[in-house]
Design an enzyme around this catalytic site. Structure first.
Site, PDB file in Angstrom:
ATOM      1  N   GLY A   1      -3.568 -13.255  -5.970  1.00 24.64           N
ATOM      2  CA  GLY A   1      -2.724 -12.120  -5.584  1.00 24.64           C
ATOM      3  C   GLY A   1      -1.275 -12.306  -6.012  1.00 24.64           C
TER       4      GLY A   1
ATOM      5  N   GLY B   1      -6.092 -15.276  -9.533  1.00 26.31           N
ATOM      6  CA  GLY B   1      -6.881 -14.605  -8.500  1.00 26.31           C
ATOM      7  C   GLY B   1      -6.342 -14.801  -7.095  1.00 26.31           C
TER       8      GLY B   1
ATOM      9  CG  ASP C   1       0.839   0.674  -5.165  1.00 23.84           C
ATOM     10  OD1 ASP C   1       0.241   0.977  -4.096  1.00 23.84           O
ATOM     11  OD2 ASP C   1       0.348  -0.109  -6.006  1.00 23.84           O
TER      12      ASP C   1
ATOM     13  CG  HIS D   1      -2.080  -0.993   1.024  1.00 26.71           C
ATOM     14  ND1 HIS D   1      -3.179  -0.757   0.251  1.00 26.71           N
ATOM     15  CD2 HIS D   1      -2.230  -2.248   1.508  1.00 26.71           C
ATOM     16  CE1 HIS D   1      -3.983  -1.826   0.273  1.00 26.71           C
ATOM     17  NE2 HIS D   1      -3.417  -2.746   1.034  1.00 26.71           N
TER      18      HIS D   1
ATOM     19  CE1 TYR E   1      -5.647  -0.612  -3.434  1.00 26.71           C
ATOM     20  CE2 TYR E   1      -6.883   1.016  -4.709  1.00 26.71           C
ATOM     21  CZ  TYR E   1      -5.702   0.362  -4.431  1.00 26.71           C
ATOM     22  OH  TYR E   1      -4.563   0.672  -5.132  1.00 26.71           O
TER      23      TYR E   1
ATOM     24  CB  SER F   1       0.559 -10.398 -10.533  1.00 30.31           C
ATOM     25  OG  SER F   1       0.078  -9.358 -11.347  1.00 30.31           O
TER      26      SER F   1
ATOM     27  CG  ASP G   1       1.054  -6.639  -9.994  1.00 32.28           C
ATOM     28  OD1 ASP G   1       1.731  -6.272  -9.010  1.00 32.28           O
ATOM     29  OD2 ASP G   1      -0.149  -6.957  -9.925  1.00 32.28           O
TER      30      ASP G   1
HETATM   31  P1  ADP Z   1      -4.378 -12.043 -10.013  1.00 33.62           P
HETATM   32  O1  ADP Z   1      -3.699 -11.123 -10.956  1.00 33.62           O
HETATM   33  O2  ADP Z   1      -4.097 -11.755  -8.592  1.00 33.62           O
HETATM   34  O3  ADP Z   1      -4.165 -13.489 -10.321  1.00 33.62           O
HETATM   35  P2  ADP Z   1      -6.697 -10.782 -11.147  1.00 33.62           P
HETATM   36  O4  ADP Z   1      -8.124 -10.790 -10.751  1.00 33.62           O
HETATM   37  O5  ADP Z   1      -5.996  -9.489 -11.241  1.00 33.62           O
HETATM   38  O6  ADP Z   1      -5.949 -11.797 -10.159  1.00 33.62           O
HETATM   39  O7  ADP Z   1      -6.542 -11.466 -12.588  1.00 33.62           O
HETATM   40  C1  ADP Z   1      -7.126 -12.722 -12.836  1.00 33.62           C
HETATM   41  C2  ADP Z   1      -7.783 -12.709 -14.199  1.00 33.62           C
HETATM   42  O8  ADP Z   1      -6.767 -12.692 -15.237  1.00 33.62           O
HETATM   43  C3  ADP Z   1      -8.577 -13.974 -14.475  1.00 33.62           C
HETATM   44  O9  ADP Z   1      -9.890 -13.873 -13.970  1.00 33.62           O
HETATM   45  C4  ADP Z   1      -8.542 -14.042 -15.990  1.00 33.62           C
HETATM   46  O10 ADP Z   1      -9.501 -13.175 -16.538  1.00 33.62           O
HETATM   47  C5  ADP Z   1      -7.162 -13.487 -16.325  1.00 33.62           C
HETATM   48  N1  ADP Z   1      -6.169 -14.578 -16.477  1.00 33.62           N
HETATM   49  C6  ADP Z   1      -5.033 -14.739 -15.775  1.00 33.62           C
HETATM   50  N2  ADP Z   1      -4.333 -15.823 -16.218  1.00 33.62           N
HETATM   51  C7  ADP Z   1      -5.055 -16.360 -17.223  1.00 33.62           C
HETATM   52  C8  ADP Z   1      -4.879 -17.487 -18.107  1.00 33.62           C
HETATM   53  N3  ADP Z   1      -3.828 -18.302 -18.011  1.00 33.62           N
HETATM   54  N4  ADP Z   1      -5.836 -17.721 -19.039  1.00 33.62           N
HETATM   55  C9  ADP Z   1      -6.902 -16.904 -19.148  1.00 33.62           C
HETATM   56  N5  ADP Z   1      -7.117 -15.844 -18.350  1.00 33.62           N
HETATM   57  C10 ADP Z   1      -6.220 -15.562 -17.401  1.00 33.62           C
HETATM   58 MG    MG Z   2      -3.978  -9.001 -11.043  1.00 37.60          MG
END
Ligand code: ADP
Ligand code: MG
Length: 392
Positions: free
Chosen positions: A134, A132, A45, A43, A234, A136, A183
């Site tokens: 965290g 999802g 950035d 927190h 946030y 990235s 990220d």
């Molecule tokens: P984080 O970046 O923490 O994993 P986010 O919510 O920012 O979580 O991003 C996740 C989203 O990115 C997924 O819901 C999807 O839409 C996309 N994504 C990430 N990796 C893939 C993948 N290998 N194939 C398809 N979509 C992906």
């Molecule tokens: Mg993300």
């Protein structure tokens, strides 16, 4: 036991194989880009402070080839995309728009923000970055896509910063997520054996060697608890930071020192604002101190700073959760664990723990016994950023 992380080459073989099966020819371009973990600087950035992420061994791989058809066809093998795992669209940068399925917007956003026009191509995406959690996966997907487009067209970004910023714009404008820049920077610039110090004030970077890492590792523990960080929680914290800086006549909390907090107190601001400010100001200093510790190879100090970071996020910034606290408390109970903290925005996601390599199994066993949820474990050392892989 920790989850086995497939190598980039193993994922590449899978992607090449699926490509050949789906498209009836061999892919001739293959790239990968990693996920990341932030070691300290949380927190900070949006307060023009410092962050210190490292690239993970978990990567997103894209294999593909130019197509003679008019459209791009892209397949993701990620289980999280469900039945909508294929998408077709016209590649024209100028008219490309976000749409369904949502995951493809990260890819389309990179095409829309690419340096030149992108010809139609086919591609397969395989990833070991948990989605999802965290860590990235979104930046890994963007940076892999951008690196793929560079290799496909032969047109390279002039500077790594340009590439990271284009990927961030893809996430802002096409996926609709107002993410920071950390990220994408680390996914582009990660170097094996180094953490990356990023100054969010001017986007300058410094590679910080983790030369003494050999006996130590980072244990990343995914709480697998649903994220409870609502965008309003946030925004409330961010606004509180902006308001505190304004009251002190400073551009951002980066310019604020710990003694300025007394000035805030004398203005009778809420206790909440004092706490938010104290977290950011002390966390920026901890990140600077953590870099000094790393440069000296002093992991004991680094671990202590990680602990202090977590305590500050829990007590002053109030972004921890019962699950994250339980994971951190359990990890710290094992001798040889030097530090443990939540990583990422908080309210869910992962913790990161610095520990001696010879107590990894013992620590995982202990956390499993103490944690009521179902956690997943990854062992990581600082890994390499985005790169082109050969297709042989
Ligand atoms: P984080 O970046 O923490 O994993 P986010 O919510 O920012 O979580 O991003 C996740 C989203 O990115 C997924 O819901 C999807 O839409 C996309 N994504 C990430 N990796 C893939 C993948 N290998 N194939 C398809 N979509 C992906
Ligand atoms: Mg993300």
């Amino acid at each position: 036991m920790a989850t086995t992380i497939p190598s980039a080459n193993e994922l590449k073989s899978e992607a090449l194989q699926i490509f050949a099966k789906e498209f009836g020819e061999n892919a001739n371009v293959c790239v990968c880009a990693p996920g990341r973990v932030n070691l300290i600087g949380e927190h900070t950035d949006y307060n023009e402070g410092f962050v210190l992420p490292m690239a993970l061994p978990m990567v997103t791989v894209i294999a593909g080839k130019l197509s003679h058809a008019k459209k791009c066809k892209i397949i993701s093998l990620s289980e999280t995309v469900g039945s909508e795992n294929q998408v077709e669209f016209e590649a024209n940068c100028k008219s490309i728009k976000p749409g369904e399925p949502k995951w493809a917007n990260y890819v389309k956003g990179c095409i829309g923000n690419f340096i030149c026009d992108v010809p139609p191509f086919n591609a397969v995406i395989v990833s070991s970055v948990p989605v999802g959690a965290g860590l990235s996966s979104s930046a890994a997907l963007e940076v892999a896509t951008y690196t793929f487009l560079e290799a496909l067209t032969g047109v390279q970004s002039k500077k790594p910063e340009d590439k990271a910023l284009a990927c961030q714009r893809a996430e802002h404008d096409f996926a609709g997520v107002p993410c920071g820049i950390m990220d994408q920077f680390i996914s582009v610039m990660g170097q094996e054996g180094y953490a990356l110090l990023l100054d969010c004030k001017d986007l300058s970077t410094k590679q910080i060697p983790m030369s003494q890492i050999n006996d130590y590792a980072f244990l990343i523990t995914n709480s697998n608890a649903p994220h409870k960080l609502s965008s309003s929680a946030y925004c409330k914290r961010r606004d509180s930071c902006y308001e505190a800086a304004k009251r002190l006549n400073k551009k951002s909390l980066r310019e604020v020192s710990i003694s300025d907090i007394q000035v805030l107190q004398s203005q009778n601001v809420s206790e909440e604002m004092i706490k938010r400010t104290r977290h950011v100001v002390t966390e920026i200093q901890r990140t600077i101190d953590a870099v000094v510790a790393l440069e000296k190879g002093d992991f004991n100090i680094f671990g202590q700073l990680m602990n202090e970071s977590h305590n500050s996020l829990k007590n002053d910034y109030e972004v921890s959760s019962d699950e994250l606290d339980a994971l951190v408390t359990a990890a710290r109970e094992i001798k040889g664990v030097l530090g443990s903290r939540l990583t990422g925005a908080g309210f869910g996601g992962c913790t990161v723990t610095l520990l001696k390599k010879d107590i990894i199994d013992k620590t995982i066993k202990h956390i499993k016994a103490k944690y009521s949820g179902n956690a997943t474990f990854y062992i990581a050392s600082p890994a390499m950023g985005a790169r082109v892989l050969d297709t042989n």
